[in-house]
Scaffold this motif. Structure first.
Motif, PDB file in Angstrom:
ATOM      1  N   ASN A  67       4.818   5.858 -14.493  1.00  0.00           N
ATOM      2  CA  ASN A  67       4.110   6.620 -13.223  1.00  0.00           C
ATOM      3  C   ASN A  67       3.216   5.206 -12.727  1.00  0.00           C
ATOM      4  N   TYR A  68       2.148   4.977 -13.413  1.00  0.00           N
ATOM      5  CA  TYR A  68       1.237   4.090 -12.948  1.00  0.00           C
ATOM      6  C   TYR A  68       1.368   2.753 -11.832  1.00  0.00           C
ATOM      7  N   ILE A  69       2.382   2.131 -13.099  1.00  0.00           N
ATOM      8  CA  ILE A  69       3.252   1.063 -12.574  1.00  0.00           C
ATOM      9  C   ILE A  69       3.985   1.396 -11.309  1.00  0.00           C
ATOM     10  N   SER A  70       4.935   2.388 -11.442  1.00  0.00           N
ATOM     11  CA  SER A  70       5.548   2.385 -10.107  1.00  0.00           C
ATOM     12  C   SER A  70       4.663   3.286  -8.569  1.00  0.00           C
ATOM     13  N   ASN A  71       3.028   3.663  -8.496  1.00  0.00           N
ATOM     14  CA  ASN A  71       2.381   4.141  -7.763  1.00  0.00           C
ATOM     15  C   ASN A  71       1.547   3.018  -6.886  1.00  0.00           C
ATOM     16  N   ASN A  72       0.884   2.215  -8.064  1.00  0.00           N
ATOM     17  CA  ASN A  72       0.741   0.986  -7.550  1.00  0.00           C
ATOM     18  C   ASN A  72       1.149  -0.453  -7.482  1.00  0.00           C
ATOM     19  N   ASN A  73       2.547  -0.460  -7.371  1.00  0.00           N
ATOM     20  CA  ASN A  73       3.223  -1.541  -7.110  1.00  0.00           C
ATOM     21  C   ASN A  73       3.109  -2.832  -7.732  1.00  0.00           C
ATOM     22  N   LEU A  74       3.119  -2.395  -9.533  1.00  0.00           N
ATOM     23  CA  LEU A  74       2.880  -3.730 -10.589  1.00  0.00           C
ATOM     24  C   LEU A  74       3.902  -3.931 -11.133  1.00  0.00           C
ATOM     25  N   SER A  75       5.134  -3.414 -10.783  1.00  0.00           N
ATOM     26  CA  SER A  75       7.002  -3.834 -11.749  1.00  0.00           C
ATOM     27  C   SER A  75       7.049  -5.494 -11.360  1.00  0.00           C
TER      28      SER A  75
END
Length: 83
Positions: A67-75
């Motif tokens: 969720n953190y990766i997704s919410n912070n555009n870190l993919s």
């Protein structure tokens, strides 16, 4: 027995994403998922970050990271590795 969660983190990132990565690691510790995060060189492009958590918290920790990766555009910066 504790379960290990591993993340691949890109080495060359801008300051904004670097702060987001540090915040993720700090939040994993403050939320009690782990006490320490180990960092190793995977190759010249990526770090391998790993931490141990209890089996009861493994799925919750994985979901938090995703969720953190997704919410912070870190993919493009962080990949949660399957164990």
């Amino acid at each position: 027995m504790d379960k290990t969660i591993r993340m691949r983190v890109k080495k060359e990132i801008d300051n904004s994403n670097q702060l987001k990565v540090l915040k993720l690691k700090g939040t994993l510790i403050t939320k009690g998922f782990t006490e320490i995060i180990h960092i190793a060189d995977e190759n010249e492009d990526f770090y391998l970050n790993s931490f141990s958590t209890s089996p009861d918290h493994k799925k919750e920790a994985e979901n938090f990271v995703l969720n953190y990766i997704s919410n912070n555009n870190l993919s493009d910066t962080i990949t949660l590795l399957s164990t």
